[in-house]
Design a protein around this motif. Sequence first.
Motif, PDB file in Angstrom:
ATOM      1  N   TYR A 260      -8.675  -9.358  10.468  1.00  0.00           N
ATOM      2  CA  TYR A 260      -9.107  -9.220   9.125  1.00  0.00           C
ATOM      3  C   TYR A 260     -10.631  -9.351   8.972  1.00  0.00           C
ATOM      4  CZ  TYR A 260      -9.750 -10.691   4.182  1.00  0.00           C
ATOM      5  OH  TYR A 260     -10.206 -10.653   3.020  1.00  0.00           O
TER       6      TYR A 260
ATOM      7  N   TRP B  49      -5.266  -2.392   8.353  1.00  0.00           N
ATOM      8  CA  TRP B  49      -5.076  -3.776   8.872  1.00  0.00           C
ATOM      9  C   TRP B  49      -6.172  -4.550   8.547  1.00  0.00           C
ATOM     10  CZ3 TRP B  49      -2.097  -2.755  13.950  1.00  0.00           C
ATOM     11  CH2 TRP B  49      -0.789  -2.237  13.676  1.00  0.00           C
TER      12      TRP B  49
ATOM     13  N   SER C 153      -6.954  -6.024   5.246  1.00  0.00           N
ATOM     14  CA  SER C 153      -5.671  -6.591   4.672  1.00  0.00           C
ATOM     15  C   SER C 153      -5.984  -7.982   5.352  1.00  0.00           C
ATOM     16  CB  SER C 153      -4.546  -6.485   4.936  1.00  0.00           C
ATOM     17  OG  SER C 153      -4.300  -4.939   4.642  1.00  0.00           O
ATOM     18  N   GLU C 154      -5.822  -8.927   4.251  1.00  0.00           N
ATOM     19  CA  GLU C 154      -6.099 -10.578   4.262  1.00  0.00           C
ATOM     20  C   GLU C 154      -5.087 -11.206   5.548  1.00  0.00           C
ATOM     21  OE1 GLU C 154      -6.252 -14.866   1.863  1.00  0.00           O
ATOM     22  OE2 GLU C 154      -5.576 -12.800   0.825  1.00  0.00           O
ATOM     23  N   ARG C 155      -4.066 -10.438   5.595  1.00  0.00           N
ATOM     24  CA  ARG C 155      -2.999 -11.033   6.706  1.00  0.00           C
ATOM     25  C   ARG C 155      -2.828 -10.099   7.982  1.00  0.00           C
ATOM     26  NH1 ARG C 155      -0.424 -15.444   7.071  1.00  0.00           N
ATOM     27  NH2 ARG C 155       1.167 -14.435   8.059  1.00  0.00           N
ATOM     28  N   TYR C 156      -3.767  -8.989   7.812  1.00  0.00           N
ATOM     29  CA  TYR C 156      -3.926  -8.000   8.900  1.00  0.00           C
ATOM     30  C   TYR C 156      -2.599  -7.110   8.889  1.00  0.00           C
ATOM     31  CZ  TYR C 156      -5.271  -6.090  13.215  1.00  0.00           C
ATOM     32  OH  TYR C 156      -6.002  -5.125  14.216  1.00  0.00           O
TER      33      TYR C 156
ATOM     34  N   PHE D 269       0.488  -8.172   9.267  1.00  0.00           N
ATOM     35  CA  PHE D 269       1.478  -8.908   8.701  1.00  0.00           C
ATOM     36  C   PHE D 269       1.873  -8.493   7.325  1.00  0.00           C
ATOM     37  CE2 PHE D 269      -0.202 -12.081  11.990  1.00  0.00           C
ATOM     38  CZ  PHE D 269       1.013 -11.820  12.793  1.00  0.00           C
ATOM     39  N   THR D 270       1.011  -7.780   6.885  1.00  0.00           N
ATOM     40  CA  THR D 270       1.589  -7.340   5.307  1.00  0.00           C
ATOM     41  C   THR D 270       1.626  -5.706   5.107  1.00  0.00           C
ATOM     42  OG1 THR D 270      -0.865  -7.282   4.645  1.00  0.00           O
ATOM     43  CG2 THR D 270       0.318  -9.185   4.128  1.00  0.00           C
ATOM     44  N   ASP D 271       1.716  -5.067   6.502  1.00  0.00           N
ATOM     45  CA  ASP D 271       1.845  -3.757   6.354  1.00  0.00           C
ATOM     46  C   ASP D 271       3.438  -3.373   6.102  1.00  0.00           C
ATOM     47  OD1 ASP D 271       2.097  -1.024   6.939  1.00  0.00           O
ATOM     48  OD2 ASP D 271       0.899  -1.178   8.735  1.00  0.00           O
ATOM     49  N   PRO D 272       3.506  -2.763   4.900  1.00  0.00           N
ATOM     50  CA  PRO D 272       5.195  -2.482   4.521  1.00  0.00           C
ATOM     51  C   PRO D 272       5.936  -1.200   5.617  1.00  0.00           C
ATOM     52  CG  PRO D 272       3.575  -1.517   3.099  1.00  0.00           C
ATOM     53  CD  PRO D 272       2.775  -2.242   3.880  1.00  0.00           C
TER      54      PRO D 272
ATOM     55  N   LEU E 148       7.764  -5.725  12.682  1.00  0.00           N
ATOM     56  CA  LEU E 148       7.199  -7.015  12.353  1.00  0.00           C
ATOM     57  C   LEU E 148       8.344  -7.985  12.528  1.00  0.00           C
ATOM     58  CD1 LEU E 148       5.154  -6.589   9.054  1.00  0.00           C
ATOM     59  CD2 LEU E 148       4.273  -7.526  11.228  1.00  0.00           C
TER      60      LEU E 148
END
Length: 353
Positions: A209, A260, A263-266, A268-271, A276
């Motif tokens: 991030y 990524w 995104s704040e959590r790199y 880990f928040t990629d839908p 994951l």
Amino acid sequence: MAPYPFVRARSFRGNPDRFSGSSTSNSSSPDNPLRQKPNSHLLGAFTKAWGKSGLAEAALDDVFIDDITFPATDGYLLGATLFLPRGAKSHAVLINSATATPRKVYRQFAGYLARRGCAVLTYDYRGIGDSRQKAMVGYNQTKSLAGFNATMSDWAGKDVTAAVAWMRERYKALPLNFVGHSFGGQALGLLSNNTEVSRALFIAAQAGYWKLMASPENYRVYAMLKFVGLPLTRLMGYAPGWTGLGVDLPKGVFEQWASWVMSERYLFTDPRLPGLSNFANYKGALRALCFSDDPWATRPAVGLLCSGLAAIEPEILTIKPADIGATRIGHFGFFRPEHRDTLWRGAAEWIQA
């Protein structure tokens, strides 16, 4: 990111542990170097940062080396190099590259581990180095990456997964250990077969991030990605290496990486990232090294990545250049041969523990 130095290859026949599939080695004895055309753009960086190649090549003379190919899970052929000790093998080690980094960067470290009794594999992700398709015209020319479909998810799910399976199948009786540099470490959690790995050593592997990077590098990365990299990539159909990446990247790789980073959590928040769920499956040992002068893999960024491996308690070590009598280490410095008796020895002893 700056271009990365590499060492010209030396490859040997007569390998007692010969790969049974495809090999691209073109030498017939330990005295014949593999002929490769050097990349002049990187040559100056190598000379400055890594010293004279003759000394580095001499250090590999007692290791069997084969340039080979192996298939990814979808059949795509990946360029790789297998390093083998002349004596007994005690461990199998897979070295997984950073983003936009050819496997040549890891050649000396791989040879060092092989001399200590490890069977070591380095390889290029699809679209990088020897895993980039050749053009139909010209001698040994690479094909443009425009229109080449690949993402970071593909690198992990198809390429790294296949590399783990290849090493596990070939060295069934040996512990399989995983060295992940930057993205190479991020990939471990995404693998459906990460349970095959006994020990993982992260080298400057982080959840990247942009706000977790050191200032002012974080603002440079943000501006490069958002205002230069993404528009240019969408215009050209790939991310050109001359923007500062060092090597060209497939469009899908660059776009996913940029998303990524923003995104704040790199990752880990990629839908769109089904792998994951595999983070929770890894139960081997993990040591993560971060370096105080590395502006990208800062301690908070390394900690965020390791937090995703919830089934274990990772060991995170922060190393200052002064701790090993060096003036700098940074994001790539671990792999310079000058750290053979400090960083490399400590890493090898942990890998072989």
